[in-house]
Design an enzyme around this catalytic site. Structure first.
Site, mmCIF file in Angstrom:
data_model
loop_
_atom_site.group_PDB
_atom_site.id
_atom_site.type_symbol
_atom_site.label_atom_id
_atom_site.label_comp_id
_atom_site.label_asym_id
_atom_site.label_seq_id
_atom_site.Cartn_x
_atom_site.Cartn_y
_atom_site.Cartn_z
ATOM 1 N N CYS A 1 0.874 -1.201 0.377
ATOM 2 C CA CYS A 1 0.449 -0.057 0.225
ATOM 3 C C CYS A 1 0.610 1.206 -0.148
ATOM 4 O O CYS A 1 0.744 2.128 -0.757
ATOM 5 C CB CYS A 1 -0.995 0.136 1.231
ATOM 6 N N HIS B 1 -1.859 1.062 7.230
ATOM 7 C CA HIS B 1 -2.265 1.154 5.384
ATOM 8 C C HIS B 1 -2.144 2.471 5.395
ATOM 9 O O HIS B 1 -1.592 3.204 5.761
ATOM 10 C CB HIS B 1 -3.893 0.524 5.270
ATOM 11 N N ASN C 1 -8.704 3.932 -2.637
ATOM 12 C CA ASN C 1 -7.995 2.540 -1.849
ATOM 13 C C ASN C 1 -7.159 2.841 -3.149
ATOM 14 O O ASN C 1 -7.583 2.241 -4.213
ATOM 15 C CB ASN C 1 -9.179 2.170 -1.355
#
Length: 336
Positions: A146, A282, A302
């Site tokens: 991520c 994240h 995202n």
């Protein structure tokens, strides 16, 4: 094996299947399998195990929605509904590993607007998607990178904003393989940007170094390959200073941030106002904000594919450092 027990096993399996077919959740589960293209073998132990996990998650969604029935956020079936909480965190939230080496470094050059100069009125609504500087949603799958996705996405955006050219599709895989991090085993957003800046790395185009969502040996070719170079970056702790984040989103552009996503496996839409801590696990990109309604919120991109949330996006309330969104905030400038 006892002959009587051996004789009864097939009948018991038939009973289990018959009972499941009359379970009101069975149809939802089979629809879930079709929607998200799950590959369980029909009536296998894995199939029935996932069905039980799915039913437990449905109960959890019902509880959350009842507890917040007057709120805008909605919880329900999504691509993670066949996973336990532990499985979700292990597979999707193992990618952020803060670095003490470069992670807290704050670097600002003359091209990076000083926050002191940003203390001006800002509009109530900014969405950089409307300016065509946000690339398409990507899917990191179970690769814990991520940090690479969110950092590269902001480089893409700032190149398009700075040059007025089309937003480039840059190679996240190059950053996964070649930067001073641990690939799909984890990394740090600020360290990735530091690596790009210190070594004057050219982030090449996706077509030249395609995404495979796994760690490889760096095979970057000629260092003069076409792409984008980062001129500078900032990495800041802005807890209690979210008005500055809003200012930066307006005056500078999209931001790379780290968050707590441990409850996002329940999310299907609306503005998140609860159930988020500030323990970051994240990384995402913030592409704008909206303060026109009763609940001001960030527009968050995202990297879990378009089949998550609102076509790959979700919304987090501004203020209170919700989901730890202000813990680690980065801006980027690029070389034209």
């Amino acid at each position: 094996m006892d002959a009587k027990l051996q004789f009864l096993l097939p009948a018991c399996l038939i009973c289990t299947v018959t009972f499941a077919l009359h379970d009101t959740h069975y149809g939802q589960f089979t629809q879930f399998i079709q929607t998200y293209k799950k590959t369980y073998e029909a009536n296998s132990p894995e199939f029935w195990h996932r069905f039980e996990v799915f039913k437990n998650n449905l109960k959890h969604y019902t509880h959350l929605n009842k507890a917040h029935q007057n709120e805008t956020v909605v919880y329900g079936v999504n691509k993670f509904s066949d996973l336990t909480q532990e499985e979700f965190e292990k597979q999707y939230l193992r990618g952020l590993k803060s670095s003490s080496l470069h992670g807290d470094r704050i670097t600002v050059d003359m091209a990076m607007p000083s926050l002191k100069l940003l203390k001006t009125a800002v509009p109530d609504y900014v969405d950089w998607r409307n300016k065509s500087i946000i690339s398409a949603i990507k899917d990191q799958k179970t690769c814990g990178a991520c940090w690479a996705f969110s950092a590269t996405e902001t480089v893409e955006s700032m190149y398009a904003k700075t040059t007025g050219q089309a937003v480039p599709d840059l190679s996240v895989q190059e950053v996964i393989d070649c930067s001073e991090n641990n690939g799909c085993q984890g990394g740090d957003t600020c360290s990735a940007l530091y690596w790009m800046t210190k070594y004057k790395k050219t982030i090449v185009y996706e077509k030249d170094y395609p995404l495979v969502d796994k760690t490889q040996v760096c095979h970057l070719g000629n260092s003069t390959s076409s792409g984008v170079r980062v001129a500078n970056y900032s990495c800041e702790h802005l807890t209690g200073k979210e008005e500055e984040m809003v200012q930066m989103l307006y005056a500078v552009g999209p931001l790379t941030v780290t968050v707590d996503a441990s409850t996002w496996n329940n999310y299907i839409g609306g503005v998140i106002k609860f159930h988020c801590s500030n323990v970051n696990n994240h990384a995402v990109q913030i592409v704008g904000y909206d303060r026109r309604g009763d609940v001001p919120f960030y527009i968050v991109r995202n990297s879990w594919g378009t089949d998550f949330g609102d076509n790959g996006y979700l919304y987090i309330k501004i203020g209170d450092n919700l989901c730890g969104v202000a813990e680690r905030v980065s801006t980027v400038t690029v070389q034209p």
